[in-house]
Write a protein that holds these residues in place. Structure first.
Motif, PDB file in Angstrom:
ATOM      1  N   ASP A 103       0.901  -1.273   0.100  1.00  0.00           N
ATOM      2  CA  ASP A 103      -0.139   0.161   0.105  1.00  0.00           C
ATOM      3  C   ASP A 103       0.986   1.240  -0.156  1.00  0.00           C
ATOM      4  O   ASP A 103       1.875   1.231   0.592  1.00  0.00           O
ATOM      5  CB  ASP A 103      -0.978   0.078   1.336  1.00  0.00           C
ATOM      6  N   GLY A 104       0.658   2.193  -0.738  1.00  0.00           N
ATOM      7  CA  GLY A 104       1.375   3.533  -0.696  1.00  0.00           C
ATOM      8  C   GLY A 104       1.835   3.816  -2.035  1.00  0.00           C
ATOM      9  O   GLY A 104       1.442   3.011  -3.071  1.00  0.00           O
ATOM     10  N   PRO A 105       2.768   4.718  -2.292  1.00  0.00           N
ATOM     11  CA  PRO A 105       3.445   5.417  -1.079  1.00  0.00           C
ATOM     12  C   PRO A 105       2.393   6.587  -0.673  1.00  0.00           C
ATOM     13  O   PRO A 105       1.502   6.863  -1.212  1.00  0.00           O
ATOM     14  CB  PRO A 105       4.484   6.283  -1.802  1.00  0.00           C
ATOM     15  N   PRO A 106       2.712   6.753   0.702  1.00  0.00           N
ATOM     16  CA  PRO A 106       3.567   6.440   1.628  1.00  0.00           C
ATOM     17  C   PRO A 106       3.226   5.060   1.916  1.00  0.00           C
ATOM     18  O   PRO A 106       2.365   4.602   1.979  1.00  0.00           O
ATOM     19  CB  PRO A 106       3.528   7.385   2.814  1.00  0.00           C
ATOM     20  N   HIS A 107       4.440   4.226   2.215  1.00  0.00           N
ATOM     21  CA  HIS A 107       4.262   2.870   2.586  1.00  0.00           C
ATOM     22  C   HIS A 107       4.519   2.623   4.152  1.00  0.00           C
ATOM     23  O   HIS A 107       5.024   3.477   4.944  1.00  0.00           O
ATOM     24  CB  HIS A 107       5.661   2.178   2.086  1.00  0.00           C
ATOM     25  N   TRP A 108       3.655   1.647   4.475  1.00  0.00           N
ATOM     26  CA  TRP A 108       3.749   1.414   6.051  1.00  0.00           C
ATOM     27  C   TRP A 108       5.100   0.968   6.338  1.00  0.00           C
ATOM     28  O   TRP A 108       5.751   0.123   5.479  1.00  0.00           O
ATOM     29  CB  TRP A 108       2.574   0.283   6.418  1.00  0.00           C
ATOM     30  N   PRO A 109       5.767   1.211   7.597  1.00  0.00           N
ATOM     31  CA  PRO A 109       7.150   0.880   7.748  1.00  0.00           C
ATOM     32  C   PRO A 109       7.341  -0.789   8.340  1.00  0.00           C
ATOM     33  O   PRO A 109       7.567  -0.957   9.297  1.00  0.00           O
ATOM     34  CB  PRO A 109       7.583   1.628   8.960  1.00  0.00           C
ATOM     35  N   PHE A 110       7.161  -1.599   7.509  1.00  0.00           N
ATOM     36  CA  PHE A 110       7.213  -2.947   7.684  1.00  0.00           C
ATOM     37  C   PHE A 110       8.457  -3.470   8.468  1.00  0.00           C
ATOM     38  O   PHE A 110       8.370  -4.063   9.287  1.00  0.00           O
ATOM     39  CB  PHE A 110       6.724  -3.610   6.571  1.00  0.00           C
ATOM     40  N   GLN A 111       9.470  -2.660   7.889  1.00  0.00           N
ATOM     41  CA  GLN A 111      10.724  -3.497   8.426  1.00  0.00           C
ATOM     42  C   GLN A 111      10.831  -2.673   9.810  1.00  0.00           C
ATOM     43  O   GLN A 111      11.512  -3.631  10.947  1.00  0.00           O
ATOM     44  CB  GLN A 111      11.977  -2.964   7.486  1.00  0.00           C
ATOM     45  N   GLN A 112      10.755  -1.751  10.013  1.00  0.00           N
ATOM     46  CA  GLN A 112      10.602  -1.188  11.491  1.00  0.00           C
ATOM     47  C   GLN A 112       9.723  -1.861  12.487  1.00  0.00           C
ATOM     48  O   GLN A 112      10.068  -2.278  13.385  1.00  0.00           O
ATOM     49  CB  GLN A 112      10.147   0.426  11.480  1.00  0.00           C
ATOM     50  N   TRP A 113       8.405  -2.258  11.964  1.00  0.00           N
ATOM     51  CA  TRP A 113       7.605  -3.058  12.562  1.00  0.00           C
ATOM     52  C   TRP A 113       8.202  -4.610  12.761  1.00  0.00           C
ATOM     53  O   TRP A 113       8.103  -5.015  13.878  1.00  0.00           O
ATOM     54  CB  TRP A 113       6.204  -3.174  11.967  1.00  0.00           C
ATOM     55  N   ALA A 114       8.680  -5.107  11.938  1.00  0.00           N
ATOM     56  CA  ALA A 114       9.305  -6.368  11.921  1.00  0.00           C
ATOM     57  C   ALA A 114      10.457  -6.286  13.026  1.00  0.00           C
ATOM     58  O   ALA A 114      10.676  -7.466  14.081  1.00  0.00           O
ATOM     59  CB  ALA A 114       9.830  -6.850  10.550  1.00  0.00           C
ATOM     60  N   MET A 115      11.259  -5.306  13.266  1.00  0.00           N
ATOM     61  CA  MET A 115      12.480  -5.302  14.241  1.00  0.00           C
ATOM     62  C   MET A 115      11.583  -5.256  15.322  1.00  0.00           C
ATOM     63  O   MET A 115      12.452  -5.891  16.621  1.00  0.00           O
ATOM     64  CB  MET A 115      12.994  -3.890  13.857  1.00  0.00           C
ATOM     65  N   ARG A 116      10.529  -4.476  15.730  1.00  0.00           N
ATOM     66  CA  ARG A 116       9.747  -4.533  16.896  1.00  0.00           C
ATOM     67  C   ARG A 116       9.207  -6.077  17.509  1.00  0.00           C
ATOM     68  O   ARG A 116       9.358  -6.323  18.203  1.00  0.00           O
ATOM     69  CB  ARG A 116       8.813  -3.601  17.106  1.00  0.00           C
ATOM     70  N   ALA A 117       8.450  -6.667  16.236  1.00  0.00           N
ATOM     71  CA  ALA A 117       7.867  -7.814  16.544  1.00  0.00           C
ATOM     72  C   ALA A 117       8.768  -9.097  16.767  1.00  0.00           C
ATOM     73  O   ALA A 117       8.355  -9.965  17.474  1.00  0.00           O
ATOM     74  CB  ALA A 117       6.940  -8.117  15.172  1.00  0.00           C
ATOM     75  N   GLU A 118       9.953  -8.987  16.142  1.00  0.00           N
ATOM     76  CA  GLU A 118      10.645 -10.272  16.292  1.00  0.00           C
ATOM     77  C   GLU A 118      12.107  -9.985  16.648  1.00  0.00           C
ATOM     78  O   GLU A 118      13.014 -10.964  16.458  1.00  0.00           O
ATOM     79  CB  GLU A 118      10.650 -11.028  14.762  1.00  0.00           C
ATOM     80  N   GLY A 119      12.476  -8.734  16.631  1.00  0.00           N
ATOM     81  CA  GLY A 119      13.836  -8.332  17.397  1.00  0.00           C
ATOM     82  C   GLY A 119      14.883  -8.626  16.030  1.00  0.00           C
ATOM     83  O   GLY A 119      15.989  -8.726  16.484  1.00  0.00           O
ATOM     84  N   LEU A 120      14.206  -8.590  14.905  1.00  0.00           N
ATOM     85  CA  LEU A 120      15.381  -8.887  13.601  1.00  0.00           C
ATOM     86  C   LEU A 120      16.224  -7.559  13.414  1.00  0.00           C
ATOM     87  O   LEU A 120      15.670  -6.280  13.961  1.00  0.00           O
ATOM     88  CB  LEU A 120      14.751  -9.246  12.345  1.00  0.00           C
ATOM     89  N   GLN A 121      17.189  -7.622  12.886  1.00  0.00           N
ATOM     90  CA  GLN A 121      18.079  -6.478  12.508  1.00  0.00           C
ATOM     91  C   GLN A 121      18.281  -6.383  10.959  1.00  0.00           C
ATOM     92  O   GLN A 121      18.374  -7.521  10.190  1.00  0.00           O
ATOM     93  CB  GLN A 121      19.547  -6.428  13.221  1.00  0.00           C
ATOM     94  N   ARG A 122      18.719  -5.137  10.500  1.00  0.00           N
ATOM     95  CA  ARG A 122      18.829  -4.906   9.050  1.00  0.00           C
ATOM     96  C   ARG A 122      20.300  -5.823   8.607  1.00  0.00           C
ATOM     97  O   ARG A 122      21.203  -5.518   9.328  1.00  0.00           O
ATOM     98  CB  ARG A 122      18.713  -3.495   8.548  1.00  0.00           C
ATOM     99  N   SER A 123      20.279  -6.377   7.586  1.00  0.00           N
ATOM    100  CA  SER A 123      21.558  -6.800   6.899  1.00  0.00           C
ATOM    101  C   SER A 123      22.286  -5.599   6.248  1.00  0.00           C
ATOM    102  O   SER A 123      21.740  -4.478   5.950  1.00  0.00           O
ATOM    103  CB  SER A 123      21.457  -7.905   5.935  1.00  0.00           C
ATOM    104  N   PRO A 124      23.570  -5.670   5.966  1.00  0.00           N
ATOM    105  CA  PRO A 124      24.147  -4.666   5.311  1.00  0.00           C
ATOM    106  C   PRO A 124      23.561  -4.165   4.025  1.00  0.00           C
ATOM    107  O   PRO A 124      24.022  -3.123   3.414  1.00  0.00           O
ATOM    108  CB  PRO A 124      25.604  -4.779   5.183  1.00  0.00           C
TER     109      PRO A 124
END
Ligand code: B12
Ligand code: SF4
Ligand code: SF4
Length: 237
Positions: A103-124
């Motif tokens: 949906d969007g733009p603007p897009h919902w910040p799914f990666q930021q949400w996933a960091m909160r939901a599963e504690g994941l981090q971004r790869s380089p």
């Protein structure tokens, strides 16, 4: 929203996370944890009673692909449309509202949400890295609930990149699309649309494939080709 939909689905008053996960598993997708939104998330107005819980829905290792392949229609954006169909139906059963990463733009910040939901981090190279499936996962939607859900504790998940000194993902791209620490979309597009880019188009991004984590979860060749084709089409339009 009507309680009758909850009763009709036999869920009782409060669908628990396990029940939601079971309903979502029937679509071929996977519940990917959740979070309790705060007002700055901008979600509260989406439901008349406010949003008390968000459950993320996605995929691990391309497991949904056979189900999608069997159910896809001959239409533009078949994966996005399939995601809308199956998650809107699940949301109706669960008395929830589905929203989508496309949906969007603007897009919902799914990666930021996933960091909160599963504690994941971004790869380089951009995608979040999962300790088991590595870079081979993604998000297809989020379910918003106007009531509390017994969400799983979010982690933090161990980040494989912290222990990966060689970081082959950063050097595997033939045109150095990640050399400056950002994703050079134009360089990538020019390569994948030229004859030399055939391996990226048919087998998937070489940078992603260079990661040693979760290699047995690498997407099937037809899913890789579908993603590469979608990437090229998005910029051709
Ligand atoms: C726009 C977009 C793109 C654009 C531009 C990305 C950019 N740099 O801005 C393009 C088309 C280039 C792109 C490409 C890809 N994308 Co993209 N993209 C999105 C989308 C739709 C919106 C991102 C956004 O603006 N969010 C809004 C902001 C506010 O939220 P945010 O969480 O902070 O988002 C930031 C990150 O997404 C980040 N980001 C995204 N891609 C990259 C890449 C690099 C190198 C870096 C440093 C940052 C970065 O930029 C955003 C703004 O800061 C998201 C879905 C979504 N709704 O989040 C998918 C998403 C981020 N993409 C995804 C993927 C997998 C890809 C691809 C790897 C390939 C693919 N489709 O198979 C490619 C290749 C890029 C790469 N190698 O990293 C996945 C990531 C899953 C994961 N494991 O984390 C998402 C979540 C889609 C999904 N359905 O799962 N993408
Ligand atoms: S190659 Fe290493 S640094 Fe790159 S994504 Fe994989 S684990 Fe992380
Ligand atoms: S798809 Fe190919 S050209 Fe594009 S970033 Fe990946 S390796 Fe580089």
């Amino acid at each position: 929203m009507s309680d009758s939909r909850v009763d009709a689905a036999g869920l009782g008053d409060l669908p628990c996370y396990a029940h939601i996960a079971g309903r979502i598993a029937g679509t071929g997708l996977t519940c990917r944890g959740g979070f309790i939104p705060v007002s700055s998330d901008g979600l509260h107005n989406l439901l008349p009673g406010g949003v008390a819980a968000v459950v993320l829905v996605g995929d691990l290792g391309g497991r949904f692909w056979p189900k999608f392949a069997a159910e896809r229609r001959d239409e533009a954006d078949p994966l996005d449309n399939w995601s809308r169909r199956v998650l809107n139906a699940a949301a109706r059963d669960l008395d929830a509202l589905a929203i989508f990463p496309f949906d969007g733009p603007p897009h919902w910040p799914f990666q930021q949400w996933a960091m909160r939901a599963e504690g994941l981090q971004r790869s380089p190279i951009g995608p979040l890295i999962h300790p088991e499936v590595g870079l081979w996962h993604g998000y297809r939607g989020a379910l918003l609930f106007d009531r509390e859900i017994d969400l799983p504790a979010p982690g933090p998940a161990p980040c494989p990149c912290d222990r990966c000194d060689a970081k082959p993902c950063l050097t595997a791209c033939p045109v150095g699309a990640f050399a400056d620490g950002d994703f050079e979309v134009a360089a990538c597009l020019a390569h994948v649309t030229a004859p030399d880019g055939a391996p990226c188009m048919s087998g998937g991004c070489l940078a992603r494939r260079a990661c040693p984590v979760g290699t047995r979860h690498t997407y099937a060749a037809d899913y890789q080709a579908f993603l590469a084709d979608g990437f090229v089409r998005a910029f051709a339009e």
